[in-house]
Design a protein around this motif. Structure first.
Motif, PDB file in Angstrom:
ATOM      1  N   THR A   1      20.956  62.632  -7.281  1.00  0.00           N
ATOM      2  CA  THR A   1      20.128  61.482  -7.634  1.00  0.00           C
ATOM      3  C   THR A   1      20.630  60.821  -8.911  1.00  0.00           C
ATOM      4  O   THR A   1      20.781  59.588  -8.977  1.00  0.00           O
ATOM      5  CB  THR A   1      18.656  61.903  -7.782  1.00  0.00           C
ATOM      6  OG1 THR A   1      18.174  62.398  -6.527  1.00  0.00           O
ATOM      7  CG2 THR A   1      17.791  60.733  -8.216  1.00  0.00           C
TER       8      THR A   1
ATOM      9  N   VAL B   1      17.873  53.517  -6.137  1.00  0.00           N
ATOM     10  CA  VAL B   1      17.699  54.807  -5.475  1.00  0.00           C
ATOM     11  C   VAL B   1      16.228  55.087  -5.208  1.00  0.00           C
ATOM     12  O   VAL B   1      15.372  54.906  -6.090  1.00  0.00           O
ATOM     13  CB  VAL B   1      18.298  55.946  -6.327  1.00  0.00           C
ATOM     14  CG1 VAL B   1      18.002  57.308  -5.685  1.00  0.00           C
ATOM     15  CG2 VAL B   1      19.799  55.748  -6.498  1.00  0.00           C
TER      16      VAL B   1
ATOM     17  N   VAL C   1      14.013  58.406  -3.710  1.00  0.00           N
ATOM     18  CA  VAL C   1      14.026  59.806  -3.284  1.00  0.00           C
ATOM     19  C   VAL C   1      12.804  60.056  -2.417  1.00  0.00           C
ATOM     20  O   VAL C   1      11.682  59.682  -2.774  1.00  0.00           O
ATOM     21  CB  VAL C   1      14.024  60.764  -4.489  1.00  0.00           C
ATOM     22  CG1 VAL C   1      13.770  62.205  -4.041  1.00  0.00           C
ATOM     23  CG2 VAL C   1      15.346  60.677  -5.245  1.00  0.00           C
TER      24      VAL C   1
END
Length: 241
Positions: A20, A29, A31
């Motif tokens: 990450t 990004v 998650v």
């Protein structure tokens, strides 16, 4: 670039944190990772029971969701629940190699199989169990390999394994049996599976298991196609004839 990251070791995994933090330099990004470890759950999903999804603040500058289900369901939630698409899905970094026929059991790979059903490009990343140091150091090289050879122009999903002290990167095919299990009777009506390696290294660097064990990062193109075309073609000719 919009990137979705998941794994099967759980959202608290060090490997998830490593990839990450690395991926943030590539773009935006998200998650979406399991609440608990999901190793060996393959491409399983839960279609009968509701499961918890919580937004969590675990990674600086990254939106993250903790999902009480499998890695495949994490991808499904991100795409079908959040109604989002992504330029790249990364699953891992898994603690433990995913080689040969073990790919079909791997929930790390289950996530990229699900990504493929959604029309997304995806990488599954796995490494040896000693540490994530080698994987972290080789992430740039793996990404450079992917871009240099434009791998996603040829396929949507790739399985990547990173050994200790890699010598380089090789394109490989899926190998054969790697692990199997013995069933141990615990004497109270329960049984436990204990795994052990059955790989025989013939040093064939065209297959993932041999090449990885011999010290190479392996990049293996995969597909969700299950048709046996050899059998289909032979039977089709027989039936039509």
């Amino acid at each position: 670039m919009k990137i979705l990251i998941t794994n099967d070791d759980g959202i608290q995994s060090e490997g998830l944190r490593v990839v990450t933090n690395w991926a943030k330099k590539l773009g935006e990004v998200t998650v979406c990772a399991p609440k608990f470890e999901q190793s060996g759950k393959s491409h399983s999903i839960d279609i009968h029971n509701p499961f918890e999804v919580q937004k969590v603040d675990l990674f600086e500058g990254v939106r993250a969701f903790r999902v009480d289900s499998s890695p495949a369901d994490c991808v499904r939630f991100a795409t079908l629940g959040l109604h989002e698409s992504y330029d790249l899905v990364i699953s891992g970094i898994n603690k433990g190699l995913n080689l040969g026929e073990d790919i079909m059991y791997s929930a790390t790979n289950g996530a990229i199989f699900e990504a493929c059903t959604r029309g997304l490009k995806a990488l599954a990343l796995s490494t040896h169990t000693a540490s994530f140091d080698d994987a972290e150091q080789w992430l740039d090289c793996i990404y450079d390999f992917a871009t240099k050879y434009d791998i996603f122009a040829h396929g949507n999903i790739f399985n990547v394994n990173i050994p200790e002290n890699p010598k380089g990167i090789l394109l490989t095919m899926q190998g054969g049996p790697y692990f199997t299990d013995d069933f141990i009777d615990l004497g109270d009506g329960t049984w436990r599976q204990i795994g052990h390696c059955i790989h025989r290294n013939n040093h064939n660097h065209d297959i993932d298991s041999d090449a990885t064990i011999d010290g190479y990062v392996t990049v293996t193109p995969l597909t969700i196609e299950r048709t046996d075309y050899t059998a289909y073609t032979a039977l089709k000719a027989q039936i039509s004839g």
